[in-house]
Design a protein around this motif. Structure first.
Motif, PDB file in Angstrom:
ATOM      1  N   VAL A 161       8.017 -21.433  12.565  1.00 29.58           N
ATOM      2  CA  VAL A 161       7.175 -22.587  12.228  1.00 29.58           C
ATOM      3  C   VAL A 161       6.862 -22.611  10.731  1.00 29.58           C
ATOM      4  CG1 VAL A 161       4.889 -23.608  12.551  1.00 29.58           C
ATOM      5  CG2 VAL A 161       6.188 -22.797  14.540  1.00 29.58           C
ATOM      6  N   ASP A 162       6.507 -21.404  10.190  1.00 26.61           N
ATOM      7  CA  ASP A 162       6.183 -21.334   8.764  1.00 26.61           C
ATOM      8  C   ASP A 162       7.365 -21.747   7.914  1.00 26.61           C
ATOM      9  OD1 ASP A 162       3.684 -20.590   9.308  1.00 26.61           O
ATOM     10  OD2 ASP A 162       3.968 -18.434   8.937  1.00 26.61           O
ATOM     11  N   ALA A 163       8.540 -21.269   8.280  1.00 30.43           N
ATOM     12  CA  ALA A 163       9.735 -21.568   7.497  1.00 30.43           C
ATOM     13  C   ALA A 163      10.002 -23.066   7.467  1.00 30.43           C
ATOM     14  CB  ALA A 163      10.942 -20.829   8.099  1.00 30.43           C
ATOM     15  N   LEU A 164       9.853 -23.704   8.646  1.00 29.37           N
ATOM     16  CA  LEU A 164      10.128 -25.145   8.708  1.00 29.37           C
ATOM     17  C   LEU A 164       9.067 -25.937   7.956  1.00 29.37           C
ATOM     18  CD1 LEU A 164      11.341 -25.421  12.398  1.00 29.37           C
ATOM     19  CD2 LEU A 164      12.708 -25.708  10.324  1.00 29.37           C
ATOM     20  N   ARG A 165       7.824 -25.524   8.126  1.00 26.04           N
ATOM     21  CA  ARG A 165       6.743 -26.276   7.456  1.00 26.04           C
ATOM     22  C   ARG A 165       6.862 -26.154   5.948  1.00 26.04           C
ATOM     23  NH1 ARG A 165       1.542 -26.303  11.491  1.00 26.04           N
ATOM     24  NH2 ARG A 165       2.593 -27.651  12.983  1.00 26.04           N
ATOM     25  N   ASP A 166       7.391 -25.000   5.465  1.00 23.99           N
ATOM     26  CA  ASP A 166       7.626 -24.869   4.019  1.00 23.99           C
ATOM     27  C   ASP A 166       8.580 -25.943   3.539  1.00 23.99           C
ATOM     28  OD1 ASP A 166       5.947 -22.802   3.757  1.00 23.99           O
ATOM     29  OD2 ASP A 166       7.493 -21.211   3.784  1.00 23.99           O
TER      30      ASP A 166
ATOM     31  N   ARG B  66       8.677 -28.917   4.886  1.00 24.12           N
ATOM     32  CA  ARG B  66       8.106 -30.167   5.343  1.00 24.12           C
ATOM     33  C   ARG B  66       8.788 -30.709   6.594  1.00 24.12           C
ATOM     34  NH1 ARG B  66       4.539 -32.631   2.665  1.00 24.12           N
ATOM     35  NH2 ARG B  66       5.144 -34.678   3.491  1.00 24.12           N
ATOM     36  N   ILE B  67       9.159 -29.808   7.445  1.00 19.36           N
ATOM     37  CA  ILE B  67       9.721 -30.217   8.728  1.00 19.36           C
ATOM     38  C   ILE B  67       8.672 -29.909   9.794  1.00 19.36           C
ATOM     39  CG2 ILE B  67      11.549 -29.818  10.435  1.00 19.36           C
ATOM     40  CD1 ILE B  67      13.323 -28.936   8.050  1.00 19.36           C
ATOM     41  N   PRO B  68       8.160 -30.924  10.509  1.00 19.81           N
ATOM     42  CA  PRO B  68       7.121 -30.675  11.498  1.00 19.81           C
ATOM     43  C   PRO B  68       7.653 -29.878  12.689  1.00 19.81           C
ATOM     44  CG  PRO B  68       7.433 -33.033  11.109  1.00 19.81           C
ATOM     45  CD  PRO B  68       8.549 -32.320  10.433  1.00 19.81           C
ATOM     46  N   ALA B  69       6.893 -28.887  13.071  1.00 14.38           N
ATOM     47  CA  ALA B  69       7.304 -28.078  14.208  1.00 14.38           C
ATOM     48  C   ALA B  69       6.071 -27.575  14.919  1.00 14.38           C
ATOM     49  CB  ALA B  69       8.149 -26.892  13.738  1.00 14.38           C
ATOM     50  N   ARG B  70       6.226 -27.362  16.261  1.00 17.73           N
ATOM     51  CA  ARG B  70       5.101 -26.832  17.027  1.00 17.73           C
ATOM     52  C   ARG B  70       5.559 -25.604  17.796  1.00 17.73           C
ATOM     53  NH1 ARG B  70       2.389 -31.517  20.424  1.00 17.73           N
ATOM     54  NH2 ARG B  70       4.376 -32.522  19.996  1.00 17.73           N
ATOM     55  N   SER B  71       4.645 -24.651  17.916  1.00 20.06           N
ATOM     56  CA  SER B  71       5.033 -23.425  18.633  1.00 20.06           C
ATOM     57  C   SER B  71       4.897 -23.620  20.136  1.00 20.06           C
ATOM     58  CB  SER B  71       4.164 -22.263  18.157  1.00 20.06           C
ATOM     59  OG  SER B  71       2.808 -22.637  18.189  1.00 20.06           O
ATOM     60  N   LEU B  72       5.869 -23.104  20.857  1.00 22.97           N
ATOM     61  CA  LEU B  72       5.832 -23.092  22.319  1.00 22.97           C
ATOM     62  C   LEU B  72       5.744 -21.632  22.761  1.00 22.97           C
ATOM     63  CD1 LEU B  72       8.695 -25.686  22.955  1.00 22.97           C
ATOM     64  CD2 LEU B  72       6.229 -26.129  23.002  1.00 22.97           C
ATOM     65  N   ALA B  73       5.839 -21.389  24.073  1.00 29.91           N
ATOM     66  CA  ALA B  73       5.718 -20.017  24.577  1.00 29.91           C
ATOM     67  C   ALA B  73       6.867 -19.127  24.085  1.00 29.91           C
ATOM     68  CB  ALA B  73       5.675 -20.044  26.099  1.00 29.91           C
ATOM     69  N   GLU B  74       8.074 -19.657  24.240  1.00 30.32           N
ATOM     70  CA  GLU B  74       9.217 -18.809  23.870  1.00 30.32           C
ATOM     71  C   GLU B  74      10.072 -19.442  22.797  1.00 30.32           C
ATOM     72  OE1 GLU B  74      11.181 -18.192  27.563  1.00 30.32           O
ATOM     73  OE2 GLU B  74       9.646 -16.813  28.316  1.00 30.32           O
ATOM     74  N   GLY B  75       9.436 -20.185  21.912  1.00 29.33           N
ATOM     75  CA  GLY B  75      10.230 -20.806  20.864  1.00 29.33           C
ATOM     76  C   GLY B  75       9.422 -21.886  20.160  1.00 29.33           C
ATOM     77  N   ILE B  76      10.139 -22.854  19.541  1.00 32.41           N
ATOM     78  CA  ILE B  76       9.439 -23.929  18.848  1.00 32.41           C
ATOM     79  C   ILE B  76      10.075 -25.265  19.219  1.00 32.41           C
ATOM     80  CG2 ILE B  76       8.704 -22.519  16.884  1.00 32.41           C
ATOM     81  CD1 ILE B  76      11.078 -23.737  15.343  1.00 32.41           C
ATOM     82  N   ARG B  77       9.266 -26.340  19.035  1.00 36.73           N
ATOM     83  CA  ARG B  77       9.777 -27.692  19.213  1.00 36.73           C
ATOM     84  C   ARG B  77       9.770 -28.350  17.836  1.00 36.73           C
ATOM     85  NH1 ARG B  77       9.010 -31.527  23.591  1.00 36.73           N
ATOM     86  NH2 ARG B  77       7.388 -30.191  24.455  1.00 36.73           N
ATOM     87  N   VAL B  78      10.910 -28.858  17.418  1.00 35.84           N
ATOM     88  CA  VAL B  78      11.017 -29.447  16.079  1.00 35.84           C
ATOM     89  C   VAL B  78      11.211 -30.952  16.197  1.00 35.84           C
ATOM     90  CG1 VAL B  78      12.175 -29.320  13.846  1.00 35.84           C
ATOM     91  CG2 VAL B  78      12.131 -27.320  15.351  1.00 35.84           C
ATOM     92  N   ASP B  79      10.470 -31.662  15.424  1.00 32.77           N
ATOM     93  CA  ASP B  79      10.577 -33.118  15.416  1.00 32.77           C
ATOM     94  C   ASP B  79      11.742 -33.519  14.532  1.00 32.77           C
ATOM     95  OD1 ASP B  79       8.846 -35.651  16.096  1.00 32.77           O
ATOM     96  OD2 ASP B  79       9.607 -35.868  14.038  1.00 32.77           O
TER      97      ASP B  79
ATOM     98  N   VAL C 143      18.628 -25.821  11.750  1.00 36.34           N
ATOM     99  CA  VAL C 143      19.283 -24.529  11.998  1.00 36.34           C
ATOM    100  C   VAL C 143      19.514 -23.787  10.680  1.00 36.34           C
ATOM    101  CG1 VAL C 143      21.355 -23.422  12.928  1.00 36.34           C
ATOM    102  CG2 VAL C 143      20.329 -25.375  14.118  1.00 36.34           C
ATOM    103  N   GLU C 144      19.968 -24.558   9.687  1.00 39.28           N
ATOM    104  CA  GLU C 144      20.258 -23.945   8.388  1.00 39.28           C
ATOM    105  C   GLU C 144      18.998 -23.324   7.788  1.00 39.28           C
ATOM    106  OE1 GLU C 144      21.895 -26.735   5.585  1.00 39.28           O
ATOM    107  OE2 GLU C 144      21.867 -25.247   3.972  1.00 39.28           O
ATOM    108  N   THR C 145      17.909 -24.085   7.869  1.00 45.83           N
ATOM    109  CA  THR C 145      16.640 -23.618   7.307  1.00 45.83           C
ATOM    110  C   THR C 145      16.202 -22.316   7.986  1.00 45.83           C
ATOM    111  OG1 THR C 145      16.052 -25.934   7.016  1.00 45.83           O
ATOM    112  CG2 THR C 145      14.272 -24.324   6.754  1.00 45.83           C
ATOM    113  N   LEU C 146      16.299 -22.329   9.345  1.00 43.71           N
ATOM    114  CA  LEU C 146      15.847 -21.158  10.090  1.00 43.71           C
ATOM    115  C   LEU C 146      16.703 -19.938   9.754  1.00 43.71           C
ATOM    116  CD1 LEU C 146      15.047 -22.792  13.561  1.00 43.71           C
ATOM    117  CD2 LEU C 146      13.415 -21.854  11.902  1.00 43.71           C
ATOM    118  N   VAL C 147      18.009 -20.188   9.707  1.00 43.77           N
ATOM    119  CA  VAL C 147      18.912 -19.068   9.446  1.00 43.77           C
ATOM    120  C   VAL C 147      18.673 -18.511   8.054  1.00 43.77           C
ATOM    121  CG1 VAL C 147      21.337 -18.424   9.129  1.00 43.77           C
ATOM    122  CG2 VAL C 147      20.641 -19.810  11.093  1.00 43.77           C
ATOM    123  N   LYS C 148      18.517 -19.418   7.087  1.00 46.22           N
ATOM    124  CA  LYS C 148      18.278 -18.975   5.711  1.00 46.22           C
ATOM    125  C   LYS C 148      16.994 -18.177   5.610  1.00 46.22           C
ATOM    126  CE  LYS C 148      20.748 -22.106   2.690  1.00 46.22           C
ATOM    127  NZ  LYS C 148      20.652 -23.375   1.970  1.00 46.22           N
TER     128      LYS C 148
END
Lengths: 362, 285, 337
Positions: free
Chosen positions: C257-262, C264-277, C287-292
Motif C-alpha cells: 500500500v505504501d509503495a503504491l501511495r508513494d 499516487r495510486i489509490p490502494a486499500r489493504s485486504l486480509a491477504e493482499g490489496i485492492r488497487v483502483d 505490477v511494475e511499481t510493486l516489483v520495483k
C-alpha cells in the motif's frame, strides 16, 4: 448578474416614485413654496379694499385649528374641515363633519335649514325673523372672511397695521396683513395676521399669534378656495322624507325670556366693558348661588362631571388676591379669565394684572 | 444559433396572454377558499340589512346607530355602501391579503409556480398574471357585495332614491352611481393592500405569513393614525383613505378627498408591485 | 435573440452542440455551498442518469439547468442557448418534472393539465384539449382524468407530472426522481416511456437513486457527490473503467500500500493482499511499481463490478474520492469534452 441589477433598479425606481408620491400627499400644499410676487400695496389701501370687497360666488374648504394651551369647550380642538359654498347673493351652504355624522346649514335666501344626519333632524329658521341666536362657534368660525372683517373693524384704531410680504393660501397669492397691538396695549397677543386674497381682496386666513409662541394659537383659513358660479341646487333644501322637522323660530320664541326676565338677568350679571382695543376686558357677575350650586352632568366627552363650579375652578385655576378680594385665575395662551369668590368675573386677551385692575375699578 | 437547432417551427414564443389570464381566473375561482370567502362577503350586506330592518321594526323613532348606520334605515340604496365601508375595516383587506398570499406564496409552496416558470412564463409576465388574478377577483368580490347589498337594501329597507348624509335625496340613477363609485374606491383600496401583500407573497413560501404581515400593516397604520404626535404621518398611511370612503354619501361629492385617497392607493400599488417585481426577477423557483 | 452560443462550438452536426451544458456552476444558499464547480455535459440524444446520494446537489443542478435557480457563479447553456437570456426560446422545448409534481389539489387531473397547457408557448389554443387527452393517455391516467388531484395516489400524481412534461413534443425531458412512489408496474411504464423518448431522439436527463433503474435505461451517467460531479460519461465506458480494480495477493500488505501511495495510486489493504483502483492507472504499472519496491506479488487478478460498486466507491469513501483529481479524471471520456 444583469437581471439582478435590472431588478434592483426597477424596485428602487418604483419604490422611490411611490414614496415621493406619498410624501407629496402628506406635505401641506405650498409649504415650501417661495412667497408669490405681488404688486406693492399700502396697508391703508389694503384695509380699505378688504372692507369694501364683496363676497363673490365661491366654494372652499375651511380649516380651523387651535392650540390655546387649554381645552376650551365649544372651540374645535383638532383640525376640522368645513365645506362652504356661497352664491355671493346671500345664499350659502356650510357642511361639516360632526362625530360620525354630517351637519349641513343651507341658507336659501328665505329660510335657513339645519340638517343633522346623526338623528336625521331638520331645524328650520325663517331668515326674515330675528337673527338666529344659537349660531354655534364652529359656524361662526367657518367664515374666515367674516371673522377677519369683524376683527379689522374693531381693532384698527389700537393697532399698527402693516403689510408683511405675501403668502400662498389655498393655492392663491395673498397679502399678509398684520395687526400689531400698539405699545400701550397690554395684551397677551403678539399679532394677528390676515392673509388677503390678492384678487378678490377677501381674507383667506386669520391667524392669532400669542406672545412667546411661533405657532398660531388660533388659525382659521381656507385650504381650498375657488371663485365662480355655484350650482343653484346647492342652495335649496327639501327636508327628506321621514326626517324630524322643527321650527327653529317657534322654538326660540318659546324659550325667549320675557323682557322682565331679561332685565333681571342683566341686572344680576351686570356686564361691563372695561378698556378698549386689545386690552378690552369684559367684567360681569355670576350669581354666587350658581357658583356654589351642585352641578352634575356630562362634559363634552361624555364623562360624568360633578361638583360646584367653584370646585372646578379650584382644580384648574390658580388662586389670586388683590384689591378686589380673592379668586382664581385661568390662563391660556391667548386669554385670561379671573373669577372672584364673590362671583365677579373678568375675561380678556390680557395678562392677569389687567384683569385685577379691571375688577378693582368698580 | 445552429441550423440544426433552429429547425423551423410554426410556433409562438410565448403563450397568449389572454389564455394565461383566463386560466388564472378559472383556477382562482375554483379554489375552495376563494369561494367560501366570496360567499361570506356576499352575505355581509344581507345580514346588515336584516339587522337594521329588525332594529328599525322594534325601536320606533330611535336611530339604529351612528354614522352611516343611522342613514340606512328606510334608505335601501345606502345598504351596499354601508356594507362595503363596514367590510373595509377588516374583511375586504383580509380578502385581498388572502388572494395575494395564495397567488405567489401559496403557489410556491404547492410547487405550481415552478411549473409555470419552466413552461416558461417569464417572471414579469407571471407577476402580471398573478396581479391580474388578485385584482380581478377582488373587484368581483366588491361587485358581488354591491349587488347583494342593492337587492337586500331595496327588498328589506326600501326607500326611494338615496338620502345623502348632507340631507339631500338623489334620484335612483344617481344613487346607483354612488354605489358604483363606492365599488371603484373600495376596489382600488383593496388593490393597494393586495399589492403590499403580493410584495410579501413574493418573498415567502408561507401564505399565512403574508396574511399576518398584511393585517399587521393595517393594524399598525390604524394605531399610528390615532397618535396625535404622529399627525404628520397620517396622510401617508394606507388606512387614511379607507376612513374617507364613507364620504361618498356626501352631496356634493368631496371629489378632492376621494381623489387623494385613490392617489395614495396608487402610490402603495406602485411600491408593492415594484418590490414584488424585483423579488420575482431574482427569486429562486 | 440571435441564439449565438457562448462557448463558440457552433458546428454543423447536431451532436456537436450538447442538449445541456454547464460550466463552473456554483450555488451558495445562505453561506452553504450546495453545488460547486459543476461541469456537466448532456449529449444530444443521450439518456443521462444523474446519480448521487441525498444532498449531493442533483436537484439544485437540475433547477439551475432549467433556469429556476440563478447560479451564484458559472454558466448554463440549454439547447444551445445561454440562460437566462435564452430561456424563453429553449424552455418551451424542455419538459420537466422537478421536485415532485406541482398541481392544484382542488382541480381534477385534466383541469390541472389544461392549466399547464395554457402556459405552453408551443401549443395553440385549439390543440390544447387534444394534447391534454393524449398526454393523459400516454401515462395511463385517462380513466382518472376527471378526479380531483387531491385524491390521487402518489404514483398517479407522479404520472400526472410526467404527463405535464410530455404535453408537447420536447427536445429535452428532465425528470427528477420519476419513479418515486411508483409500483413495479409503474416503474416499468416510466422505463418504456423513457425508451420511447430516446427512440424518438429526445434527450432525457433523469435523476434517480435507483441504480438498477439507471443501469437499465441510461446511455450516460453523471455521478454527483457533495455538490460536485465526481464522474460522468457513457455508461459502458464508466463500467469498463470504473469497475476495474486489481486484486493483488501479497503477504506484505503494508509495504504494498505504501509503495503504491508513494506513486499516487489509490490502494486499500485486504486480509491477504490489496485492492488497487485502476481508474488512474493500469495493471502493468501497478505490477511494475510493486516489483520495483520489492513487494512479493503472488497473484494479480482483475475484478469486474457493476454500477453499484462504482457508485459506492465514488460517493461513500471520502478518502478515495478525494484522491481522484476531477480535472484529470480519466472517467470522463474524451469525446464528451
Amino acid at each position: 448578474m444583469n437581471r439582478k441589477r435590472t431588478a434592483l433598479s426597477v424596485a428602487a425606481a418604483g419604490t422611490a416614485t411611490g414614496v415621493v408620491g406619498l410624501v407629496l400627499l402628506a406635505a401641506p400644499a405650498g409649504a415650501d413654496e417661495a412667497p408669490p410676487t405681488l404688486p406693492e400695496v399700502s396697508a391703508e389701501a389694503l384695509v380699505q379694499s378688504v372692507l369694501t370687497s364683496d363676497v363673490p360666488a365661491l366654494s372652499g374648504t375651511v380649516k380651523v385649528s387651535s392650540d390655546l394651551g387649554l381645552p376650551v369647550p365649544g372651540l374645535p380642538t383638532g383640525d376640522e374641515a368645513v365645506r362652504v359654498y356661497t352664491d355671493g347673493q346671500g345664499k350659502a351652504r356650510i357642511s361639516m363633519d360632526q362625530g360620525r355624522g354630517e351637519k349641513t346649514v343651507i341658507a336659501d335666501g328665505a329660510t335657513t335649514w339645519l340638517w343633522n344626519s346623526a338623528d336625521r333632524s331638520v331645524v328650520k329658521y325663517d331668515s326674515a325673523a330675528e337673527h338666529r341666536a344659537d349660531r354655534s362657534t364652529e359656524e361662526k368660525l367657518a367664515d374666515p372672511a367674516a371673522v377677519s372683517l369683524e376683527f379689522i373693524t374693531a381693532m384698527r384704531a389700537d393697532s399698527t397695521v402693516s403689510v408683511d410680504g405675501t403668502a400662498k393660501v389655498a393655492d392663491r397669492p395673498a397679502y399678509q396683513l398684520v395687526l400689531t397691538p400698539k405699545p400701550t396695549e397690554r395684551t397677551l397677543l403678539r399679532e394677528v395676521r390676515i392673509a388677503v386674497d390678492s384678487e378678490t381682496r377677501l381674507p383667506l386666513r386669520l391667524e392669532v399669534l400669542a406672545n412667546g409662541s411661533a405657532e398660531p394659537a388660533l388659525s382659521v383659513g381656507f385650504t381650498e378656495f375657488a371663485t365662480g358660479a355655484q350650482d343653484a341646487g346647492l342652495f335649496t333644501f327639501t327636508p327628506p322624507a321621514g326626517a324630524k322637522v322643527t321650527d327653529g323660530n317657534a322654538e326660540a320664541r318659546e324659550h325667549q325670556p320675557t323682557e322682565q326676565q331679561k332685565k333681571d338677568f342683566l341686572a344680576t350679571i351686570n356686564p361691563k366693558v372695561v378698556g378698549e382695543g386689545w386690552d378690552t376686558v369684559l367684567v360681569g357677575t355670576v350669581p354666587a348661588d350658581l357658583l356654589k350650586a351642585e352641578v352634575s352632568g356630562k362634559d363634552a366627552d361624555g364623562r360624568k362631571a360633578a361638583g360646584t363650579p367653584l370646585d372646578l375652578l379650584k382644580q384648574f385655576g390658580k388662586p389670586v388676591s388683590g384689591p378686589f378680594g380673592t379668586g382664581f385665575v385661568i390662563t391660556t395662551k391667548v386669554g385670561t379669565a379671573l373669577v372672584a369668590e364673590d362671583g365677579r368675573v373678568a375675561v380678556g386677551a390680557v395678562p392677569q394684572q389687567v384683569l385685577v385692575d379691571a375688577l378693582g375699578q368698580k | 444559433m445552429t441550423a440544426a437547432l433552429d429547425e423551423p417551427r410554426a410556433t409562438a414564443r410565448r403563450a397568449p396572454l389572454t389564455r394565461l389570464l383566463r386560466s388564472e381566473l378559472r383556477m382562482v375561482l375554483r379554489r375552495p377558499r376563494t369561494l367560501i370567502g366570496l360567499a361570506l362577503l356576499a352575505l355581509v350586506p344581507v345580514v346588515a340589512g336584516i339587522g337594521i330592518a329588525i332594529a328599525t321594526g322594534s325601536s320606533s323613532g330611535e336611530s339604529v346607530g351612528d354614522g352611516l348606520a343611522s342613514l340606512v334605515e328606510g334608505n335601501g340604496l345606502l345598504l351596499p355602501i354601508f356594507g362595503l365601508t363596514m367590510s373595509m375595516t377588516m374583511l375586504l383587506p383580509l380578502t385581498g391579503a388572502m388572494l395575494a398570499a395564495d397567488a405567489l406564496a401559496g403557489e410556491a409552496a404547492n410547487g405550481t409556480l415552478r411549473g409555470l416558470l419552466v413552461a416558461p412564463v417569464g417572471r414579469a409576465r407571471l407577476l402580471a398574471v398573478k396581479a391580474f388574478g388578485v385584482a380581478a377577483v377582488s373587484l368581483f368580490a366588491v361587485l358581488l357585495m354591491a349587488a347583494t347589498g342593492i337587492v337586500a337594501g331595496l327588498l328589506l329597507l326600501g326607500g326611494d332614491g338615496m338620502l345623502t348624509s348632507s340631507g339631500t335625496t338623489l334620484p335612483f340613477g344617481a344613487g346607483l352611481g354612488r354605489v358604483l363609485l363606492t365599488v371603484v374606491l373600495v376596489t382600488v383600496q383593496v388593490w393597494a393592500l393586495a399589492a403590499v401583500a403580493l410584495a410579501v407573497s413574493a418573498w415567502t413560501e408561507h401564505p399565512l405569513i403574508v396574511v399576518v404581515v398584511s393585517l399587521g400593516v393595517v393594524i399598525v397604520s390604524g394605531v399610528l393614525s390615532v397618535i396625535p404626535a404622529l399627525d404628520w404621518l397620517t396622510p401617508a398611511l394606507i388606512t387614511t383613505s379607507w376612513e374617507a370612503i364613507p364620504e361618498v354619501v356626501k352631496d356634493p361629492l368631496p371629489t378632492a378627498t376621494l381623489l387623494t385617497g385613490v392617489l395614495r392607493a396608487g402610490c402603495y400599488i406602485l411600491i408593492g408591485y415594484s418590490i414584488a417585481l424585483s423579488r420575482m426577477l431574482t427569486r429562486d423557483g | 435573440m440571435s441564439g449565438s452560443t457562448e462557448f463558440g462550438t457552433v458546428a454543423g452536426s447536431p451532436a456537436a452542440v450538447p442538449a445541456a451544458r454547464t460550466r463552473g456552476l456554483r450555488k451558495v444558499y445562505r453561506g452553504t455551498v450546495a453545488v460547486d464547480n459543476v461541469d456537466l455535459e448532456v449529449p444530444t440524444g443521450a439518456v443521462l442518469g444523474m446519480l448521487g446520494p441525498n444532498g449531493s446537489g442533483k436537484t439544485t443542478t437540475i433547477r439551475m439547468l432549467l433556469g429556476l435557480v440563478t447560479p451564484t457563479a458559472g454558466e448554463v447553456e440549454l439547447l444551445g442557448r445561454k440562460l437566462p437570456e435564452g430561456a424563453a426560446e429553449s424552455l418551451p422545448e424542455v419538459g420537466a418534472l422537478v421536485e415532485g409534481p406541482g398541481f392544484h389539489p382542488f382541480l381534477s387531473g385534466r383541469e390541472n393539465l389544461l392549466r399547464a397547457a395554457a402556459a405552453e408557448p408551443h401549443l395553440s389554443t385549439s390543440r390544447i384539449p387534444a394534447a391534454v387527452g393524449a398526454a393523459l393517455e400516454r401515462v395511463g391516467l385517462a380513466h382518472a382524468a376527471n378526479r380531483r388531484f387531491r385524491g390521487y395516489s402518489l404514483g398517479m400524481k407522479q404520472r400526472l407530472g410526467l404527463a405535464g412534461a410530455l404535453l408537447v413534443p420536447r427536445r429535452l425531458v428532465v425528470l427528477d426522481e420519476p419513479t418515486n412512489g411508483l409500483d413495479p408496474a409503474g416503474t416499468r411504464e416510466i422505463r418504456t416511456i423513457m425508451a420511447d423518448l430516446h427512440a424518438a431522439g429526445t434527450t432525457v436527463v433523469v435523476s434517480s437513486h435507483l441504480l438498477a433503474e439507471v443501469e437499465a435505461t441510461c446511455t450516460h451517467v453523471a455521478v454527483l457527490n457533495q455538490g460536485t460531479v465526481v464522474a460522468q460519461g457513457e455508461l459502458a465506458d464508466l463500467l469498463d473503467a470504473g469497475s476495474a480494480t486489481l486484486l493483488v495477493s501479497t503477504p506484505e500488505v503494508e509495504a504494498a500500500v505504501d509503495a503504491l501511495r508513494d506513486h499516487r495510486i489509490p490502494a486499500r489493504s485486504l486480509a491477504e493482499g490489496i485492492r488497487v483502483d485502476l481508474t488512474a492507472t493500469t495493471a502493468p504499472e501497478v505490477v511494475e511499481t510493486l516489483v520495483k519496491a520489492g513487494v512479493p506479488v503472488h497473484e494479480v487478478r482483475r475484478q469486474r463490478t457493476g454500477l453499484e460498486d462504482l457508485f459506492a466507491r465514488l460517493t461513500e469513501d471520502p478518502v478515495d474520492a478525494a484522491e481522484l483529481d476531477p480535472t484529470s479524471d480519466p472517467l470522463v471520456p474524451q469525446e464528451t469534452r
